[in-house]
Design a protein around this motif. Structure first.
Motif, PDB file in Angstrom:
ATOM      1  N   ARG A  38     -24.493  -0.715  19.860  1.00 20.89           N
ATOM      2  CA  ARG A  38     -25.368   0.790  19.620  1.00 20.89           C
ATOM      3  C   ARG A  38     -24.440   1.391  17.895  1.00 20.89           C
ATOM      4  N   ASP A  39     -23.533   0.826  17.770  1.00 25.84           N
ATOM      5  CA  ASP A  39     -22.522   1.321  16.830  1.00 25.84           C
ATOM      6  C   ASP A  39     -23.418   1.161  15.765  1.00 25.84           C
ATOM      7  N   GLY A  40     -23.221  -0.734  15.692  1.00 24.64           N
ATOM      8  CA  GLY A  40     -24.078  -1.919  14.705  1.00 24.64           C
ATOM      9  C   GLY A  40     -23.185  -2.089  13.499  1.00 24.64           C
ATOM     10  N   LYS A  41     -22.063  -2.137  14.472  1.00 22.27           N
ATOM     11  CA  LYS A  41     -20.643  -2.825  13.966  1.00 22.27           C
ATOM     12  C   LYS A  41     -20.664  -4.437  14.223  1.00 22.27           C
ATOM     13  N   ILE A  42     -21.955  -5.543  14.780  1.00 21.60           N
ATOM     14  CA  ILE A  42     -21.316  -6.590  14.891  1.00 21.60           C
ATOM     15  C   ILE A  42     -21.197  -7.020  13.676  1.00 21.60           C
ATOM     16  N   ALA A  43     -20.160  -8.145  13.025  1.00 22.51           N
ATOM     17  CA  ALA A  43     -19.644  -8.362  12.039  1.00 22.51           C
ATOM     18  C   ALA A  43     -19.953  -9.764  11.948  1.00 22.51           C
ATOM     19  N   PRO A  44     -20.391 -10.071  11.166  1.00 21.98           N
ATOM     20  CA  PRO A  44     -21.343 -11.653  11.207  1.00 21.98           C
ATOM     21  C   PRO A  44     -19.880 -12.039  11.248  1.00 21.98           C
ATOM     22  N   PRO A  45     -20.478 -13.715  11.090  1.00 24.26           N
ATOM     23  CA  PRO A  45     -19.358 -14.693  11.182  1.00 24.26           C
ATOM     24  C   PRO A  45     -18.631 -15.249   9.879  1.00 24.26           C
ATOM     25  N   VAL A  46     -17.784 -15.100  10.496  1.00 23.23           N
ATOM     26  CA  VAL A  46     -16.926 -15.422   8.977  1.00 23.23           C
ATOM     27  C   VAL A  46     -17.376 -17.201   8.432  1.00 23.23           C
ATOM     28  N   LYS A  47     -17.722 -17.743   6.985  1.00 23.13           N
ATOM     29  CA  LYS A  47     -17.430 -19.150   6.615  1.00 23.13           C
ATOM     30  C   LYS A  47     -16.385 -19.790   6.149  1.00 23.13           C
ATOM     31  N   ARG A  48     -15.571 -20.366   6.103  1.00 25.76           N
ATOM     32  CA  ARG A  48     -14.261 -20.729   6.202  1.00 25.76           C
ATOM     33  C   ARG A  48     -14.990 -22.335   5.433  1.00 25.76           C
ATOM     34  N   ASP A  49     -14.051 -22.475   4.314  1.00 26.49           N
ATOM     35  CA  ASP A  49     -14.015 -23.575   3.476  1.00 26.49           C
ATOM     36  C   ASP A  49     -13.864 -24.608   4.727  1.00 26.49           C
ATOM     37  N   LEU A  50     -14.406 -26.116   4.304  1.00 26.00           N
ATOM     38  CA  LEU A  50     -13.770 -27.821   5.420  1.00 26.00           C
ATOM     39  C   LEU A  50     -12.757 -27.728   4.334  1.00 26.00           C
ATOM     40  N   LEU A  51     -11.084 -27.977   5.372  1.00 28.76           N
ATOM     41  CA  LEU A  51     -10.339 -29.131   5.337  1.00 28.76           C
ATOM     42  C   LEU A  51      -9.670 -29.405   4.096  1.00 28.76           C
ATOM     43  N   ARG A  52      -8.759 -29.641   3.452  1.00 25.80           N
ATOM     44  CA  ARG A  52      -8.805 -30.285   2.060  1.00 25.80           C
ATOM     45  C   ARG A  52      -7.226 -30.597   2.055  1.00 25.80           C
ATOM     46  N   HIS A  53      -7.093 -32.042   1.971  1.00 26.95           N
ATOM     47  CA  HIS A  53      -5.439 -32.023   1.368  1.00 26.95           C
ATOM     48  C   HIS A  53      -4.310 -31.495   1.206  1.00 26.95           C
ATOM     49  N   ARG A  54      -3.786 -31.153   0.235  1.00 24.19           N
ATOM     50  CA  ARG A  54      -2.852 -30.503  -0.745  1.00 24.19           C
ATOM     51  C   ARG A  54      -2.735 -31.169  -1.723  1.00 24.19           C
ATOM     52  N   ASP A  55      -2.950 -30.415  -2.723  1.00 22.36           N
ATOM     53  CA  ASP A  55      -2.632 -30.692  -4.468  1.00 22.36           C
ATOM     54  C   ASP A  55      -0.831 -30.807  -4.918  1.00 22.36           C
ATOM     55  N   TYR A  56      -0.201 -30.009  -4.481  1.00 20.87           N
ATOM     56  CA  TYR A  56       1.317 -30.039  -4.469  1.00 20.87           C
ATOM     57  C   TYR A  56       1.918 -30.907  -3.699  1.00 20.87           C
ATOM     58  N   LYS A  57       3.808 -31.139  -3.869  1.00 19.00           N
ATOM     59  CA  LYS A  57       4.048 -31.595  -2.813  1.00 19.00           C
ATOM     60  C   LYS A  57       4.839 -30.328  -2.499  1.00 19.00           C
ATOM     61  N   VAL A  58       4.943 -30.678  -0.783  1.00 18.06           N
ATOM     62  CA  VAL A  58       5.999 -29.959   0.423  1.00 18.06           C
ATOM     63  C   VAL A  58       7.408 -29.812  -0.762  1.00 18.06           C
ATOM     64  N   ASP A  59       8.012 -28.688  -0.738  1.00 16.79           N
ATOM     65  CA  ASP A  59       9.520 -29.030  -1.255  1.00 16.79           C
ATOM     66  C   ASP A  59      10.373 -29.186   0.312  1.00 16.79           C
ATOM     67  N   LEU A  60      10.493 -29.841   0.621  1.00 17.25           N
ATOM     68  CA  LEU A  60      12.054 -29.558   1.751  1.00 17.25           C
ATOM     69  C   LEU A  60      13.256 -29.561   1.738  1.00 17.25           C
ATOM     70  N   GLU A  61      13.650 -30.472   0.514  1.00 22.17           N
ATOM     71  CA  GLU A  61      14.745 -31.177   0.134  1.00 22.17           C
ATOM     72  C   GLU A  61      15.724 -30.135  -1.101  1.00 22.17           C
ATOM     73  N   SER A  62      15.348 -28.798  -1.834  1.00 16.20           N
ATOM     74  CA  SER A  62      16.062 -28.324  -2.497  1.00 16.20           C
ATOM     75  C   SER A  62      16.616 -27.600  -1.957  1.00 16.20           C
ATOM     76  N   LYS A  63      16.947 -27.094  -0.784  1.00 17.96           N
ATOM     77  CA  LYS A  63      18.293 -25.983  -0.968  1.00 17.96           C
ATOM     78  C   LYS A  63      18.447 -26.881   1.097  1.00 17.96           C
ATOM     79  N   LEU A  64      18.506 -28.112   0.499  1.00 21.04           N
ATOM     80  CA  LEU A  64      19.452 -28.755   1.111  1.00 21.04           C
ATOM     81  C   LEU A  64      21.058 -29.194   1.259  1.00 21.04           C
ATOM     82  N   GLY A  65      21.572 -28.835   1.718  1.00 19.77           N
ATOM     83  CA  GLY A  65      23.110 -29.505   1.473  1.00 19.77           C
ATOM     84  C   GLY A  65      23.446 -27.813   0.399  1.00 19.77           C
ATOM     85  N   LYS A  66      23.121 -26.686   0.266  1.00 17.79           N
ATOM     86  CA  LYS A  66      23.609 -25.810   0.070  1.00 17.79           C
ATOM     87  C   LYS A  66      23.777 -24.536   0.588  1.00 17.79           C
ATOM     88  N   THR A  67      25.067 -23.867   0.313  1.00  8.52           N
ATOM     89  CA  THR A  67      25.619 -22.819   1.183  1.00  8.52           C
ATOM     90  C   THR A  67      24.777 -21.175   0.446  1.00  8.52           C
TER      91      THR A  67
END
Length: 201
Positions: A38-67
């Motif tokens: 009735r209100d005309g607020k039917i939202a169109p479905p969101v079109k998302r991109d396909l999954l891509r591999h990441r082009d950067y390295k995940v930084d897991l060790e920069s804070k290792l051993g630091k206080t």
């Protein structure tokens, strides 16, 4: 609805009529859909991109051993753990952080769905050829440069080992000479030795 009378007098758990609540849920859903139409607020479905591999390295060790000192005024990004700036959340350890950045919520916030692009046969063949060329280049580089570097390192190690052995031999020879001089001096002065446990013949 909850029914007070159960099958036995000792059963005090509430019993729920599942069919009744299922009907109520369906009724509420249909009312919401009608209101949206009735209100005309039917939202169109969101079109998302396909999954891509990441082009950067995940930084897991920069804070290792630091206080880090954390106070009440410390920003969330600098608190203990791994901070995701896309979702604005802190994850406590690296395993959960990897699960988070590979998860549906994070990918949605990046504007991607969890669907992967289907590769064609030609794309797979091209990728195999590219990987084969990379491997051949690595082998060529290794054959000459890496082998020479390894040989130099082995030569340096061998030289250092020989020098150590020569120093040790010199040290032993000097110690033997010192002992002989001490024994001769003790014999001249009439002592049996200068407090050493070594016995003279």
């Amino acid at each position: 609805m909850a029914s007070g009378s159960g099958s036995s007098k000792n059963d005090f758990r509430r019993k729920w009529d599942k069919d009744e609540y299922e009907n109520l849920a369906q009724k509420r859903l249909s009312e919401e859909r009608d209101r949206e139409r009735r209100d005309g607020k039917i939202a169109p479905p969101v079109k998302r991109d396909l999954l891509r591999h990441r082009d950067y390295k995940v930084d897991l060790e920069s804070k290792l051993g630091k206080t880090i000192v954390i106070t009440k005024t410390t920003p969330q990004a600098e608190m203990g753990g791994y901070y995701c700036n896309v979702c604005d959340c802190v994850v406590k350890d690296s395993i959960n952080f990897l699960d988070h950045i590979n998860g549906k919520k994070h990918q949605r916030n990046l504007g991607m769905s969890m669907r992967v692009e289907r590769s064609s046969l030609d794309q797979v063949k091209k990728r195999f050829e590219a990987n084969k060329k990379k491997m051949e280049e690595k082998q060529k580089e290794y054959d000459f440069e890496e082998r020479m570097k390894e040989l130099r390192e082995e030569e340096e190690k061998a030289k250092a080992y020989k020098k150590e052995k020569q120093k040790e031999r010199k040290r032993r020879a000097e110690e033997d000479v010192d002992f002989e001089e001490d024994d001769e001096m003790a014999a001249v002065m009439g002592f049996s030795g200068f407090g050493s446990s070594k016995k003279t013949h």
